[in-house]
Design a protein around this motif. Structure first.
Motif, PDB file in Angstrom:
ATOM      1  N   ASP A 161       0.494 -13.030  -3.484  1.00  0.00           N
ATOM      2  CA  ASP A 161       2.532 -12.159  -4.006  1.00  0.00           C
ATOM      3  C   ASP A 161       2.781 -11.487  -5.077  1.00  0.00           C
ATOM      4  O   ASP A 161       3.599 -10.988  -5.486  1.00  0.00           O
ATOM      5  N   ASP A 162       1.441 -10.579  -6.042  1.00  0.00           N
ATOM      6  CA  ASP A 162       1.684  -9.397  -6.796  1.00  0.00           C
ATOM      7  C   ASP A 162       1.932  -8.454  -5.915  1.00  0.00           C
ATOM      8  O   ASP A 162       0.896  -7.494  -5.576  1.00  0.00           O
ATOM      9  N   GLY A 163       3.370  -7.927  -6.167  1.00  0.00           N
ATOM     10  CA  GLY A 163       3.628  -6.842  -4.880  1.00  0.00           C
ATOM     11  C   GLY A 163       3.372  -5.457  -5.434  1.00  0.00           C
ATOM     12  O   GLY A 163       2.661  -4.679  -4.806  1.00  0.00           O
ATOM     13  N   ASP A 164       2.964  -5.378  -7.359  1.00  0.00           N
ATOM     14  CA  ASP A 164       2.425  -4.513  -7.755  1.00  0.00           C
ATOM     15  C   ASP A 164       1.028  -3.940  -6.813  1.00  0.00           C
ATOM     16  O   ASP A 164       0.189  -3.011  -7.042  1.00  0.00           O
ATOM     17  N   ALA A 165      -0.262  -5.239  -7.264  1.00  0.00           N
ATOM     18  CA  ALA A 165      -1.407  -4.823  -6.725  1.00  0.00           C
ATOM     19  C   ALA A 165      -1.728  -4.423  -5.588  1.00  0.00           C
ATOM     20  O   ALA A 165      -2.138  -3.863  -5.294  1.00  0.00           O
ATOM     21  N   ARG A 166      -0.290  -5.529  -4.570  1.00  0.00           N
ATOM     22  CA  ARG A 166      -0.442  -5.207  -3.272  1.00  0.00           C
ATOM     23  C   ARG A 166      -0.028  -3.292  -2.926  1.00  0.00           C
ATOM     24  O   ARG A 166      -0.493  -2.605  -1.913  1.00  0.00           O
ATOM     25  N   ARG A 167       0.966  -2.727  -3.787  1.00  0.00           N
ATOM     26  CA  ARG A 167       1.053  -1.482  -3.551  1.00  0.00           C
ATOM     27  C   ARG A 167      -0.363  -0.941  -4.535  1.00  0.00           C
ATOM     28  O   ARG A 167      -0.393   0.546  -3.558  1.00  0.00           O
ATOM     29  N   PHE A 168      -0.856  -1.282  -5.290  1.00  0.00           N
ATOM     30  CA  PHE A 168      -2.021  -0.149  -5.472  1.00  0.00           C
ATOM     31  C   PHE A 168      -3.252  -0.485  -4.811  1.00  0.00           C
ATOM     32  O   PHE A 168      -3.705   0.346  -4.475  1.00  0.00           O
ATOM     33  N   LEU A 169      -3.005  -1.908  -4.498  1.00  0.00           N
ATOM     34  CA  LEU A 169      -4.724  -1.416  -3.316  1.00  0.00           C
ATOM     35  C   LEU A 169      -4.001  -0.873  -2.063  1.00  0.00           C
ATOM     36  O   LEU A 169      -4.748  -0.808  -1.268  1.00  0.00           O
ATOM     37  N   ARG A 170      -2.631  -1.092  -1.871  1.00  0.00           N
ATOM     38  CA  ARG A 170      -2.497   0.487  -0.280  1.00  0.00           C
ATOM     39  C   ARG A 170      -2.606   2.369  -0.277  1.00  0.00           C
ATOM     40  O   ARG A 170      -3.121   2.186   0.608  1.00  0.00           O
ATOM     41  N   ALA A 171      -2.194   2.280  -1.794  1.00  0.00           N
ATOM     42  CA  ALA A 171      -2.283   3.463  -1.957  1.00  0.00           C
ATOM     43  C   ALA A 171      -3.971   3.486  -2.358  1.00  0.00           C
ATOM     44  O   ALA A 171      -4.092   4.353  -1.512  1.00  0.00           O
ATOM     45  N   LEU A 172      -4.721   3.070  -2.426  1.00  0.00           N
ATOM     46  CA  LEU A 172      -6.117   3.240  -2.083  1.00  0.00           C
ATOM     47  C   LEU A 172      -6.847   3.257  -1.249  1.00  0.00           C
ATOM     48  O   LEU A 172      -7.221   4.070  -0.948  1.00  0.00           O
ATOM     49  N   HIS A 173      -6.236   2.520  -0.455  1.00  0.00           N
ATOM     50  CA  HIS A 173      -6.175   2.914   0.835  1.00  0.00           C
ATOM     51  C   HIS A 173      -6.217   3.871   2.070  1.00  0.00           C
ATOM     52  O   HIS A 173      -6.765   4.276   2.430  1.00  0.00           O
ATOM     53  N   GLU A 174      -4.730   4.331   1.386  1.00  0.00           N
ATOM     54  CA  GLU A 174      -3.952   5.363   2.267  1.00  0.00           C
ATOM     55  C   GLU A 174      -4.914   6.865   1.640  1.00  0.00           C
ATOM     56  O   GLU A 174      -5.265   7.666   2.481  1.00  0.00           O
ATOM     57  N   GLY A 175      -4.916   6.666   0.369  1.00  0.00           N
ATOM     58  CA  GLY A 175      -5.850   7.586  -0.364  1.00  0.00           C
ATOM     59  C   GLY A 175      -7.153   8.072  -0.099  1.00  0.00           C
ATOM     60  O   GLY A 175      -7.881   8.783   0.352  1.00  0.00           O
ATOM     61  N   GLY A 176      -7.798   6.774   0.473  1.00  0.00           N
ATOM     62  CA  GLY A 176      -9.332   6.858   0.592  1.00  0.00           C
ATOM     63  C   GLY A 176      -9.813   7.724   2.244  1.00  0.00           C
ATOM     64  O   GLY A 176     -10.196   8.152   2.541  1.00  0.00           O
ATOM     65  N   CYS A 177      -8.152   6.899   2.976  1.00  0.00           N
ATOM     66  CA  CYS A 177      -8.003   7.740   4.714  1.00  0.00           C
ATOM     67  C   CYS A 177      -7.913   9.133   4.446  1.00  0.00           C
ATOM     68  O   CYS A 177      -8.594  10.225   5.473  1.00  0.00           O
ATOM     69  N   ARG A 178      -7.527   9.865   3.743  1.00  0.00           N
ATOM     70  CA  ARG A 178      -7.496  11.292   3.246  1.00  0.00           C
ATOM     71  C   ARG A 178      -8.142  11.380   2.524  1.00  0.00           C
ATOM     72  O   ARG A 178      -8.836  12.876   3.318  1.00  0.00           O
ATOM     73  N   SER A 179      -9.663  11.185   1.161  1.00  0.00           N
ATOM     74  CA  SER A 179     -10.212  11.346   0.671  1.00  0.00           C
ATOM     75  C   SER A 179     -11.656  11.193   2.183  1.00  0.00           C
ATOM     76  O   SER A 179     -12.600  12.442   1.466  1.00  0.00           O
ATOM     77  N   PHE A 180     -11.874  10.131   2.643  1.00  0.00           N
ATOM     78  CA  PHE A 180     -13.007  10.099   3.209  1.00  0.00           C
ATOM     79  C   PHE A 180     -12.656  10.301   4.784  1.00  0.00           C
ATOM     80  O   PHE A 180     -11.362  10.522   5.466  1.00  0.00           O
ATOM     81  N   ALA A 181     -13.474  10.239   6.122  1.00  0.00           N
ATOM     82  CA  ALA A 181     -13.895  10.839   7.693  1.00  0.00           C
ATOM     83  C   ALA A 181     -12.958   9.137   8.244  1.00  0.00           C
ATOM     84  O   ALA A 181     -12.064   9.466   9.086  1.00  0.00           O
ATOM     85  N   ILE A 182     -13.420   7.968   7.791  1.00  0.00           N
ATOM     86  CA  ILE A 182     -13.025   6.913   7.950  1.00  0.00           C
ATOM     87  C   ILE A 182     -12.632   5.568   6.496  1.00  0.00           C
ATOM     88  O   ILE A 182     -13.687   5.607   5.478  1.00  0.00           O
ATOM     89  N   GLY A 183     -11.685   4.888   7.161  1.00  0.00           N
ATOM     90  CA  GLY A 183     -10.646   4.190   6.083  1.00  0.00           C
ATOM     91  C   GLY A 183     -10.730   2.931   6.561  1.00  0.00           C
ATOM     92  O   GLY A 183      -9.789   3.011   7.806  1.00  0.00           O
TER      93      GLY A 183
END
Ligand code: ZN
Length: 207
Positions: A161-183
């Motif tokens: 339910d926490d929109g800030d936490a959801r946006r935080f995790l999506r930013a990490l996933h998106e950034g992870g896809c840039r940093s690593f070969a597979i996310g």
């Protein structure tokens, strides 16, 4: 560990390939590994070089390091191929901490992982293609403890339910896809409901 057993990345879109030309199979004396050590030193990352090891069943930890200081404490980090370790330190510094400050107003005090090396096949079956975890070339990230004591987990907050936490995790996933070969995250398949899987195998692939 149940959580580790749950990470069966059969959604990873890589067909069978000879290991010799796959990424992440360089030994400790490979020029790419030595360059990676220099990168870590230049980026002020603390690490120890580990001996090359073969564990049987095709499982290896070649060109691996043990991270000792990346600016943020991280639990359960074992052997990691140097490129995986380098990208993990960069992701923590360039994605995790800025996203925490931006979305949650607090830095991350600790990152919790389910680990790195594990000798297993992608389907948990003998003879199956080996997971990148079997080459110390993958990490599973589960939770983030903030300086203000909040604990954000992939399991609870990706669809919470926490929109800030959801946006935080999506930013990490998106950034992870840039940093690593597979996310891979919870949207990839049911096995990843509680962690991000990042590896340096054949990519790019992001889901
Ligand atoms: Zn994984």
């Amino acid at each position: 560990m149940l959580a580790l057993a749950a990470c069966i990345p059969r959604g990873e879109p890589r067909g069978p390939a000879p290991r010799t030309d796959a990424p992440g199979r360089a030994d400790r004396n490979d020029p790419a590994t030595l360059q990676c050590h220099l990168d870590l030193a230049r980026e002020r990352v603390g690490f120890r070089v580990l001996a090359d090891r073969s564990f049987g069943g095709g499982c290896t930890a070649l060109g691996a390091v043990q991270l000792t200081e990346i600016g943020t404490p991280v639990t359960n980090l074992g052997a990691m191929t140097c490129p995986l370790a380098r990208q993990f330190a960069r992701w923590t510094r360039e994605t995790v901490q800025p996203a925490a400050n931006r979305h949650l107003g607090s830095p991350v005090r600790r990152i919790e992982t389910f680990g790195t090396y594990a000798c297993r096949g992608v389907n948990g079956q003998a003879g199956a293609r080996l997971s990148e975890h079997a080459f110390a070339n993958a990490v599973d990230v589960a939770a983030f403890v903030l300086a203000d004591e909040r604990r954000i987990t992939v399991a609870d907050h990706w669809r919470g339910d926490d929109g800030d936490a959801r946006r935080f995790l999506r930013a990490l996933h998106e950034g992870g896809c840039r940093s690593f070969a597979i996310g891979l995250g919870p949207d990839s398949n049911a096995y990843h409901y509680n962690h991000f899987h990042f590896d340096m195998g054949r990519g790019p692939y992001c889901r």
